[in-house]
Design a protein around this motif. Structure first.
Motif, PDB file in Angstrom:
ATOM      1  N   ASP A   1      54.431 -10.040  20.702  1.00  0.00           N
ATOM      2  CA  ASP A   1      53.486 -10.191  21.800  1.00  0.00           C
ATOM      3  C   ASP A   1      54.159 -10.072  23.158  1.00  0.00           C
ATOM      4  O   ASP A   1      53.599  -9.508  24.095  1.00  0.00           O
ATOM      5  N   ASP A   2      55.363 -10.599  23.241  1.00  0.00           N
ATOM      6  CA  ASP A   2      56.060 -10.611  24.516  1.00  0.00           C
ATOM      7  C   ASP A   2      56.288  -9.194  25.039  1.00  0.00           C
ATOM      8  O   ASP A   2      56.091  -8.915  26.224  1.00  0.00           O
ATOM      9  N   ASP A   3      56.699  -8.283  24.151  1.00  0.00           N
ATOM     10  CA  ASP A   3      56.907  -6.887  24.547  1.00  0.00           C
ATOM     11  C   ASP A   3      55.586  -6.232  24.936  1.00  0.00           C
ATOM     12  O   ASP A   3      55.536  -5.440  25.877  1.00  0.00           O
ATOM     13  N   VAL A   4      54.530  -6.571  24.206  1.00  0.00           N
ATOM     14  CA  VAL A   4      53.217  -6.005  24.553  1.00  0.00           C
ATOM     15  C   VAL A   4      52.816  -6.491  25.945  1.00  0.00           C
ATOM     16  O   VAL A   4      52.349  -5.711  26.774  1.00  0.00           O
ATOM     17  N   ASN A   5      53.021  -7.773  26.192  1.00  0.00           N
ATOM     18  CA  ASN A   5      52.686  -8.325  27.516  1.00  0.00           C
ATOM     19  C   ASN A   5      53.423  -7.575  28.618  1.00  0.00           C
ATOM     20  O   ASN A   5      52.852  -7.252  29.659  1.00  0.00           O
ATOM     21  N   LYS A   6      54.717  -7.295  28.376  1.00  0.00           N
ATOM     22  CA  LYS A   6      55.513  -6.592  29.383  1.00  0.00           C
ATOM     23  C   LYS A   6      54.982  -5.183  29.607  1.00  0.00           C
ATOM     24  O   LYS A   6      54.897  -4.705  30.740  1.00  0.00           O
ATOM     25  N   GLN A   7      54.640  -4.488  28.507  1.00  0.00           N
ATOM     26  CA  GLN A   7      54.113  -3.135  28.626  1.00  0.00           C
ATOM     27  C   GLN A   7      52.809  -3.113  29.390  1.00  0.00           C
ATOM     28  O   GLN A   7      52.570  -2.237  30.218  1.00  0.00           O
TER      29      GLN A   7
ATOM     30  N   LEU B   1      49.722 -13.427  22.929  1.00  0.00           N
ATOM     31  CA  LEU B   1      49.375 -12.184  23.612  1.00  0.00           C
ATOM     32  C   LEU B   1      48.560 -12.490  24.863  1.00  0.00           C
ATOM     33  O   LEU B   1      47.624 -13.281  24.821  1.00  0.00           O
ATOM     34  N   ILE B   2      48.956 -11.886  25.987  1.00  0.00           N
ATOM     35  CA  ILE B   2      48.157 -12.033  27.204  1.00  0.00           C
ATOM     36  C   ILE B   2      47.325 -10.767  27.285  1.00  0.00           C
ATOM     37  O   ILE B   2      47.720  -9.755  27.872  1.00  0.00           O
TER      38      ILE B   2
ATOM     39  N   LEU C   1      45.773  -6.483  34.203  1.00  0.00           N
ATOM     40  CA  LEU C   1      45.239  -6.890  35.516  1.00  0.00           C
ATOM     41  C   LEU C   1      46.342  -7.427  36.423  1.00  0.00           C
ATOM     42  O   LEU C   1      46.345  -7.175  37.626  1.00  0.00           O
ATOM     43  N   CYS C   2      47.271  -8.190  35.853  1.00  0.00           N
ATOM     44  CA  CYS C   2      48.352  -8.756  36.664  1.00  0.00           C
ATOM     45  C   CYS C   2      49.202  -7.650  37.253  1.00  0.00           C
ATOM     46  O   CYS C   2      49.559  -7.686  38.439  1.00  0.00           O
ATOM     47  N   GLY C   3      49.507  -6.659  36.432  1.00  0.00           N
ATOM     48  CA  GLY C   3      50.303  -5.533  36.901  1.00  0.00           C
ATOM     49  C   GLY C   3      49.582  -4.765  37.999  1.00  0.00           C
ATOM     50  O   GLY C   3      50.185  -4.374  39.005  1.00  0.00           O
ATOM     51  N   VAL C   4      48.264  -4.551  37.797  1.00  0.00           N
ATOM     52  CA  VAL C   4      47.483  -3.810  38.789  1.00  0.00           C
ATOM     53  C   VAL C   4      47.550  -4.505  40.147  1.00  0.00           C
ATOM     54  O   VAL C   4      47.822  -3.882  41.179  1.00  0.00           O
TER      55      VAL C   4
ATOM     56  N   LEU D   1      59.373   1.972  51.412  1.00  0.00           N
ATOM     57  CA  LEU D   1      59.838   2.842  50.330  1.00  0.00           C
ATOM     58  C   LEU D   1      58.663   3.628  49.759  1.00  0.00           C
ATOM     59  O   LEU D   1      57.541   3.162  49.801  1.00  0.00           O
ATOM     60  N   PRO D   2      58.937   4.819  49.202  1.00  0.00           N
ATOM     61  CA  PRO D   2      57.843   5.571  48.560  1.00  0.00           C
ATOM     62  C   PRO D   2      57.332   4.828  47.326  1.00  0.00           C
ATOM     63  O   PRO D   2      57.979   3.914  46.857  1.00  0.00           O
ATOM     64  N   ALA D   3      56.182   5.239  46.831  1.00  0.00           N
ATOM     65  CA  ALA D   3      55.484   4.537  45.749  1.00  0.00           C
ATOM     66  C   ALA D   3      56.398   4.206  44.583  1.00  0.00           C
ATOM     67  O   ALA D   3      57.107   5.072  44.077  1.00  0.00           O
ATOM     68  N   GLY D   4      56.408   2.967  44.192  1.00  0.00           N
ATOM     69  CA  GLY D   4      57.265   2.527  43.097  1.00  0.00           C
ATOM     70  C   GLY D   4      56.740   3.029  41.765  1.00  0.00           C
ATOM     71  O   GLY D   4      55.588   3.406  41.633  1.00  0.00           O
ATOM     72  N   GLU D   5      57.578   3.035  40.798  1.00  0.00           N
ATOM     73  CA  GLU D   5      57.185   3.464  39.455  1.00  0.00           C
ATOM     74  C   GLU D   5      58.003   2.619  38.494  1.00  0.00           C
ATOM     75  O   GLU D   5      59.172   2.383  38.753  1.00  0.00           O
ATOM     76  N   GLU D   6      57.373   2.149  37.409  1.00  0.00           N
ATOM     77  CA  GLU D   6      58.188   1.347  36.475  1.00  0.00           C
ATOM     78  C   GLU D   6      58.171   1.955  35.089  1.00  0.00           C
ATOM     79  O   GLU D   6      57.149   2.426  34.649  1.00  0.00           O
TER      80      GLU D   6
END
Lengths: 109, 169
Positions: free
Chosen positions: B26-32, B114-115, B120-123, B164-169
């Motif tokens: 779940d933790d990896d899914v949350n990060k993704q 799982l979150i 939404l948090c990332g957005v 800085l220009p638009a970030g990307e992760e």
């Protein structure tokens, strides 16, 4: 009992033939009575079959109550299908579904 | 006419369940989900600013209002309420009484950490970064986990000075 009644459901469906095309849901009514139980069937236009087994001693349960129970089951089933974690064909493990079934049973018992 | 909300909900659900299959915990899914949300946020902000025509916010309270009353309404059709301001005015909560992402969703027992709506948090994080605000966003209550409401906590970290220009992760 349930397995035999599934055969009866299939028989009824093939017997009704053309009528099926016109109706979107099929309340099959009493499939067959046994000594201990009355079995009712309902089939959706997506070919999902619902079978309800009622104790014969319950004479108070009316036809329209059974129809409405099947409708509620059908609606809850549709909601379950929308749960992305549910795989079609799996045994249903849904709190919402259980709550609905329990409250329905409480009303009729 | 606007597209059907069920398709939206089912699409998001398909995304989450696919991630659950691809990653084993779940933790990896949350990060993704957070990462994907971030990539959406850094782009969505342009659309938001163009469509809403809001000006620069003068303080974090204004930002909160804009997020809850304009942004959430525009993109999700809901208006969360703003509560629990910290004394310093740098932290607040968004309370969502209903969340269109989670219609019909029931979390199975094996995904209790799982979150689900973490996108939404990332957005929010990505969008605010593009307007020079570094924030921390996390779910503190979730109706999927049995809480009565869904609560998102937002904390202002600092102003981002470099353009800085638009970030990307």
């Amino acid at each position: 009992t349930v397995h035999t009644s599934l055969d009866v459901v299939d028989e009824k469906i093939s017997a009704m033939g053309k009528a099926l095309v016109d109706q979107r849901e099929l309340y099959l009514g009493l499939l067959y009575p046994t000594e201990d139980y009355k079995v009712y069937g309902y089939v959706t236009n997506s070919k999902v079959k619902f079978v309800m087994v009622v104790d014969s001693s319950n004479t108070a349960l009316r036809d329209n109550e059974i129809r409405s129970m099947f409708r509620k089951l059908h609606n809850s089933y549709t909601d379950i299908m929308c749960n992305p974690f549910y795989n079609p064909g799996d045994r249903i493990h849904s709190r919402a579904f259980d709550t609905m079934v329990n409250s329905m049973m409480m009303q009729v018992c | 006419p606007p597209p059907n909300s069920e398709l939206f909900t089912l699409t998001y659900g398909a995304l989450v369940t696919q991630l659950c299959k691809d990653y084993e915990n779940d933790d990896d899914v949350n990060k993704q989900l957070d990462k994907m949300g971030y990539n959406i946020g850094v782009r969505l902000i342009e659309d938001f600013l163009a469509r809403s025509n809001v000006g620069r916010c003068h303080d974090f309270r204004e930002t909160a209002d804009v997020i809850a009353k304009i942004a959430f309404k525009m993109y999700l059709g809901i208006t969360p309420s703003i509560t629990n301001w910290s004394p310093g005015g740098d932290e607040f909560s968004l309370i969502l009484e209903n969340n269109p992402l989670v219609d019909f969703v029931e979390l199975p027992d094996n995904h209790s950490t799982l979150i689900y709506s973490n996108l939404l948090c990332g957005v929010l994080r990505g969008a605010l970064e593009m307007v020079q605000m570094a924030v921390d966003v996390k779910f503190v209550q979730d109706t999927l986990k049995g809480d009565s409401v869904t609560e998102i906590r937002m904390k202002f970290i600092r102003r981002i000075e470099d353009n800085l220009p638009a970030g990307e992760e």
